[in-house]
Design a protein around this motif. Structure first.
Motif, short mmCIF file in Angstrom:
data_model
loop_
_atom_site.label_atom_id
_atom_site.label_comp_id
_atom_site.label_asym_id
_atom_site.label_seq_id
_atom_site.Cartn_x
_atom_site.Cartn_y
_atom_site.Cartn_z
N ILE A 83 13.07 -1.24 -1.69
CA ILE A 83 11.63 -1.53 -1.65
C ILE A 83 10.92 -0.93 -2.85
O ILE A 83 10.05 -1.56 -3.46
CB ILE A 83 11.03 -1.01 -0.33
N LEU B 275 5.45 -2.46 0.38
CA LEU B 275 5.49 -3.75 1.07
C LEU B 275 4.11 -4.39 1.06
O LEU B 275 3.09 -3.69 1.05
CB LEU B 275 5.92 -3.54 2.53
N TRP C 149 5.64 -8.53 6.57
CA TRP C 149 5.71 -7.62 5.43
C TRP C 149 6.90 -8.02 4.56
O TRP C 149 7.99 -8.27 5.07
CB TRP C 149 5.88 -6.17 5.88
N GLN D 42 9.04 -7.43 0.59
CA GLN D 42 9.29 -6.53 -0.53
C GLN D 42 9.58 -7.35 -1.77
O GLN D 42 9.70 -8.57 -1.73
CB GLN D 42 10.49 -5.64 -0.21
N HIS D 43 9.69 -6.65 -2.89
CA HIS D 43 10.05 -7.32 -4.14
C HIS D 43 11.33 -8.13 -3.97
O HIS D 43 12.28 -7.69 -3.33
CB HIS D 43 10.29 -6.28 -5.24
N ARG E 250 -1.21 -3.93 1.95
CA ARG E 250 -0.01 -3.37 1.34
C ARG E 250 0.17 -1.94 1.80
O ARG E 250 -0.80 -1.27 2.18
CB ARG E 250 -0.03 -3.46 -0.19
N GLN F 185 3.23 1.65 1.79
CA GLN F 185 4.52 2.22 1.44
C GLN F 185 5.46 2.09 2.64
O GLN F 185 5.03 1.87 3.77
CB GLN F 185 4.37 3.70 1.04
N PHE F 186 6.74 2.21 2.39
CA PHE F 186 7.73 2.09 3.46
C PHE F 186 7.49 3.18 4.50
O PHE F 186 7.24 4.34 4.16
CB PHE F 186 9.14 2.23 2.85
#
Length: 471
Positions: A121, A126, A188, A190-191, A228, A230-231
């Protein structure tokens, strides 16, 4: 001294008690067979759903024959073959590895899954976003492409001026999955989960921001960043990761990885530890002991039976022919059969050509000769079915030979059809009833083999103990 003596008495009592609980039911070539082993085999092979159930008395001979064949395999040293050792080790490992996993092993793997996911991630975290899509066909002309670009610019301008993004998405977006949701991609991501151009544009946005029109292989998009983050920390995801491990049935992989690590630390291989675990489990569970024995001996039995029975019956053409010749009277048919081919051709001239080609050949050579003569290149001139046909097996044979059933359908591209062969009242060679001859010859070899084993190895059955076992 007194304490030692008492300990010995208790130990002897325990041994005697175990022996009484598991008496000997037979001895085969010096090998003692306890009641528990025989009863395990009997119950397993006569459980609910088994069609041909046996009584205990009936099963005794079957069990003895099984054990004699396994003994023959040991005498042939099949248990020393590398192929056998590897196959049995694979099975044993599948059985015992799951018992070698610990809570710490699972926790370690869960944390590893979390760590790897967090690294994938990365710092961008996310995102959740929405989009409006106008499709552009890959082969669209310049005018069509320009029209779509002008339209997406117009939609973007309207949103900037205050138009409702979600209402516009419902009306104009050509992504059917998200349009009905007002453009929302409700998960959600991720890249790397979007195509490159969309991904780059989306992750540059902050919450609430709108992108400029973005072109991808699908067309033009307007992206809105909805949220958005963070994990999430490990503790909040631990339960989900454990569910993931169970859903993906990863426990066996975790066990193998953990045991391999332990083996490496101890300077041994995985099989050394699993073999020791199998011995330990067998001490505490007769079911496990006999399940391992069943598979071990079953592999030996399969290989020995292949050598002594199945392989000989499948490959020894001369023996099959001789067996058929000696027992020809037992192979009869209630109704005639047609031995030959039913075929369809592209041209009328090939109808006669087929018969001419196979006329002087043995029946088993027909197939190869037809392929070589008529179907050697990319053009298939003849489609044929070869065999020994009874009524109902082939519509063309039924129609032309047995004069029954409806006329055979014309095969597309092959308007001409005929048959070539002979009507038989009874089989001429073993090949006419090959599957039956092979089966009968296998049974014959089996009986001969068992009779030889019965002479070779001593067998003692304790009927009084067998009688105590209930069907």
């Amino acid at each position: 001294m007194k304490k030692t003596l008492l300990s010995l008495i208790f130990a002897l009592s325990a041994i005697c008690g175990f022996a009484q609980d598991d008496p000997t039911v037979m001895v085969i070539n010096g090998q003692v067979i306890p009641r528990s082993e025989f009863e395990y085999s009997y119950r397993k092979n006569n459980s609910e759903g088994v069609i041909d159930k046996k009584t205990v008395k009936e099963y005794v001979d079957l069990f003895i024959n099984y054990k004699l064949k396994v003994q023959a395999a040991y005498d042939a040293k099949l248990d020393t073959l590398t192929s056998f050792k590897n196959e049995f080790a694979d099975y044993r490992n599948q059985l015992v590895l799951p018992t070698m996993i610990t809570d710490d092993d699972v926790e370690k793997e869960a944390q590893e899954i979390y760590k790897n996911t967090a690294e994938r991630i990365g710092p961008d975290g996310l995102i959740k976003c929405s989009h409006i899509l106008l499709l552009v066909d890959a082969d669209a002309n310049a005018a069509k492409k320009a029209a779509v670009k002008a339209r997406i610019d117009s939609i973007h301008s309207a949103i900037i001026k205050g138009a409702d993004f979600e209402e516009l998405a419902k009306k104009v977006s050509e992504d059917p999955g998200t349009a009905k949701l007002g453009g929302k991609m409700d998960s959600w991501v991720q890249h790397g989960q979007f195509v490159r151009e969309f991904d780059e544009a989306a992750f540059k946005l902050q919450k609430g921001e709108l992108s400029q029109p973005v072109q991808t292989q699908f067309g033009w998009h307007i992206i809105r960043m909805d949220d958005r983050k963070q994990f999430d920390p490990y503790d909040s995801l631990r339960t989900d990761i454990y569910r993931f491990i169970e859903a993906r049935q990863l426990r066996d992989q975790i066990a193998k990885k953990a045991v391999e690590e332990r083996a490496a630390k101890q300077g041994v291989d995985l099989n050394t530890l699993t073999a020791a675990q199998a011995i330990e489990l067998s001490k505490n569970s007769l079911d496990t002991k006999y399940l391992l024995m069943e598979y071990h001996d079953g592999l030996l039995l399969y290989e020995m039976s292949t050598r002594e029975v199945w392989g000989k019956a499948d490959k020894d053409e001369k023996a099959l022919a001789d067996y058929f010749k000696k027992n020809k009277k037992q192979y009869t048919w209630d109704t005639p059969r047609f031995k030959g081919i039913a075929y369809h051709t592209k041209t009328k001239s090939d109808l006669k050509a087929v018969k001419k080609v196979v006329k002087k050949l043995k029946f088993d050579q027909w197939g190869d000769k037809l392929k070589e003569t008529f179907n050697a290149d990319s053009v298939i001139r003849v489609r044929a079915e070869k065999g020994v046909f009874s009524v109902g097996d082939n519509a063309l044979v039924d129609s032309l030979i047995f004069k029954s059933g409806k006329a055979a359908k014309v095969v597309k591209g092959y308007p001409y059809k005929d048959v070539c062969g002979t009507v038989l009242k009874a089989p001429e060679t073993y090949e006419d009833v090959k599957s039956q001859v092979i089966s009968d010859y296998q049974e014959y070899l089996e009986k001969q083999w068992v009779a030889a084993l019965r002479k070779k190895y001593a067998v003692k059955v304790y009927d009084e103990e067998i009688d105590k076992i209930k069907d």
